[in-house]
Design a protein around this motif. Sequence first.
Motif, PDB file in Angstrom:
ATOM      1  N   THR A  98       0.797  -1.227   0.000  1.00 51.98           N
ATOM      2  CA  THR A  98       0.000   0.000   0.000  1.00 51.98           C
ATOM      3  C   THR A  98       0.831   1.278   0.000  1.00 51.98           C
ATOM      4  OG1 THR A  98      -0.149  -0.050   2.436  1.00 51.98           O
ATOM      5  CG2 THR A  98      -1.907  -1.142   1.189  1.00 51.98           C
ATOM      6  N   ASN A  99       2.103   1.199   0.480  1.00 54.99           N
ATOM      7  CA  ASN A  99       2.876   2.434   0.566  1.00 54.99           C
ATOM      8  C   ASN A  99       4.366   2.111   0.619  1.00 54.99           C
ATOM      9  OD1 ASN A  99       4.232   4.609   2.622  1.00 54.99           O
ATOM     10  ND2 ASN A  99       2.686   5.572   1.317  1.00 54.99           N
ATOM     11  N   ILE A 100       5.171   2.955  -0.065  1.00 54.14           N
ATOM     12  CA  ILE A 100       6.626   2.877   0.003  1.00 54.14           C
ATOM     13  C   ILE A 100       7.166   4.276   0.292  1.00 54.14           C
ATOM     14  CG2 ILE A 100       8.761   2.312  -1.208  1.00 54.14           C
ATOM     15  CD1 ILE A 100       7.222   0.427  -2.977  1.00 54.14           C
ATOM     16  N   ARG A 101       8.035   4.387   1.305  1.00 55.37           N
ATOM     17  CA  ARG A 101       8.611   5.682   1.662  1.00 55.37           C
ATOM     18  C   ARG A 101      10.123   5.537   1.815  1.00 55.37           C
ATOM     19  NH1 ARG A 101       6.445   8.443   6.993  1.00 55.37           N
ATOM     20  NH2 ARG A 101       7.720   6.761   7.907  1.00 55.37           N
ATOM     21  N   HIS A 102      10.882   6.383   1.101  1.00 55.60           N
ATOM     22  CA  HIS A 102      12.339   6.310   1.110  1.00 55.60           C
ATOM     23  C   HIS A 102      12.951   7.507   1.837  1.00 55.60           C
ATOM     24  CE1 HIS A 102      12.282   3.036  -1.809  1.00 55.60           C
ATOM     25  NE2 HIS A 102      11.491   3.758  -2.580  1.00 55.60           N
TER      26      HIS A 102
ATOM     27  N   SER B  15      14.256   2.483   3.770  1.00 59.83           N
ATOM     28  CA  SER B  15      13.087   2.367   2.899  1.00 59.83           C
ATOM     29  C   SER B  15      12.026   1.611   3.689  1.00 59.83           C
ATOM     30  CB  SER B  15      13.421   1.607   1.614  1.00 59.83           C
ATOM     31  OG  SER B  15      14.299   2.346   0.811  1.00 59.83           O
ATOM     32  N   ARG B  16      10.818   2.186   3.757  1.00 58.97           N
ATOM     33  CA  ARG B  16       9.730   1.568   4.522  1.00 58.97           C
ATOM     34  C   ARG B  16       8.631   1.110   3.567  1.00 58.97           C
ATOM     35  NH1 ARG B  16       9.552   2.878  10.177  1.00 58.97           N
ATOM     36  NH2 ARG B  16      11.349   4.150  10.765  1.00 58.97           N
ATOM     37  N   LEU B  17       8.278  -0.161   3.679  1.00 57.97           N
ATOM     38  CA  LEU B  17       7.210  -0.729   2.870  1.00 57.97           C
ATOM     39  C   LEU B  17       6.039  -1.075   3.785  1.00 57.97           C
ATOM     40  CD1 LEU B  17       9.930  -1.252   1.263  1.00 57.97           C
ATOM     41  CD2 LEU B  17       8.726  -3.154   0.186  1.00 57.97           C
ATOM     42  N   ARG B  18       4.862  -0.605   3.432  1.00 62.54           N
ATOM     43  CA  ARG B  18       3.672  -0.862   4.237  1.00 62.54           C
ATOM     44  C   ARG B  18       2.694  -1.739   3.451  1.00 62.54           C
ATOM     45  NH1 ARG B  18       1.884  -0.809   9.364  1.00 62.54           N
ATOM     46  NH2 ARG B  18       3.115   1.088   9.729  1.00 62.54           N
TER      47      ARG B  18
ATOM     48  N   ASN C  32      -1.185  -3.996   3.471  1.00 62.18           N
ATOM     49  CA  ASN C  32      -2.550  -3.779   3.942  1.00 62.18           C
ATOM     50  C   ASN C  32      -2.913  -4.636   5.146  1.00 62.18           C
ATOM     51  OD1 ASN C  32      -2.528  -6.149   2.428  1.00 62.18           O
ATOM     52  ND2 ASN C  32      -4.645  -5.896   1.750  1.00 62.18           N
TER      53      ASN C  32
ATOM     54  N   GLU D 187       4.610  -3.697   8.418  1.00 59.58           N
ATOM     55  CA  GLU D 187       5.605  -2.740   7.933  1.00 59.58           C
ATOM     56  C   GLU D 187       6.978  -3.412   7.851  1.00 59.58           C
ATOM     57  OE1 GLU D 187       6.445   1.867   8.849  1.00 59.58           O
ATOM     58  OE2 GLU D 187       7.007   0.520  10.477  1.00 59.58           O
TER      59      GLU D 187
END
Length: 224
Positions: A170-174, A179-182, A184, A210
Motif C-alpha cells: 500500500t505504501n513505500i517511503r524512502h 526504505s519503509r514498505l507498508r 494492507n 511494515e
Amino acid sequence: LGKNTVFTVKKKKLIIEPELEWESNTTYSMNFRDGVQDITEGNPAENLRLAFSTGPTIDSLSVIGRVKDTFSEKIPSKITIALYQADTFDIFKNTPVYFTKSDIKGRFRLSNLKADKYFIYAFDDKNKNLKVDSKTEKFGYIINPTDPSSKKDSIEVAMILVDSRPLALTNIRHTNKTSRLRFNKQVDSLAVKGISASQSIYTFGSDKSELIFYHSFDKADSIK
C-alpha cells in the motif's frame, strides 16, 4: 421468496406477498431477525420465526449448539448461525438457506430442517446482510458437513477474526538511510531474496505490516 416480495403492515398485521410461487410439499421457515419491532420503543422481537408447510407434513429436524470466541473467555451473543447446502458456496458472497441467532449465552437452535447435509458457519453479521465481511466480522465453521437426522450431539463453533483480504503493498517511503514498505495487513514471516547483508539489512517495523530496509552504511561501522 424473491427479492421483490411485498411486506405490508396493517395495524397489528404483517401481510407477506411473495414474488415467487410457493413450492408444493415444502416446509418454509421465515426468520424475521430484527424486522418486527415494538411500535412504541422499537424493541425487536427476539428470534421471531414462522414455520409452515405446503404439504401434509412439516420438517421437524433440528441442529443445536453454542458459539465461543477462540482467544477470549467472553461469550459472543447475537451471532448469526447459518446453514449452507453446497460445498461450493462463498460465505463472502452467498447467503444461507437457513439461519438463526445465538442468545446471550451463545446457544443456538435451528429448527424445521429437512433431512440433508449442511455446512455450518457462525459469524457476527454487523451489517445484517447475511454475508461475512472479511475485514470486520468474526466467523467460524465446522469443517465436515452435518446431517441433522443422524447427529444428536450439541455442536460447538469457535470464532476468530481473520483478515482474508489478498496481501497488497500500500505504501513505500524512502529516506537516505531507510526504505519503509507498508502492506494492507500483517504477514506471518519475512524473507527477502536478492539482497546481501552488505547491501542492506531489514526487519519488521512497528508491527508485521511494515517492513524496513536499512542501507547506505558506513563500511567502517561495525555495529549494524
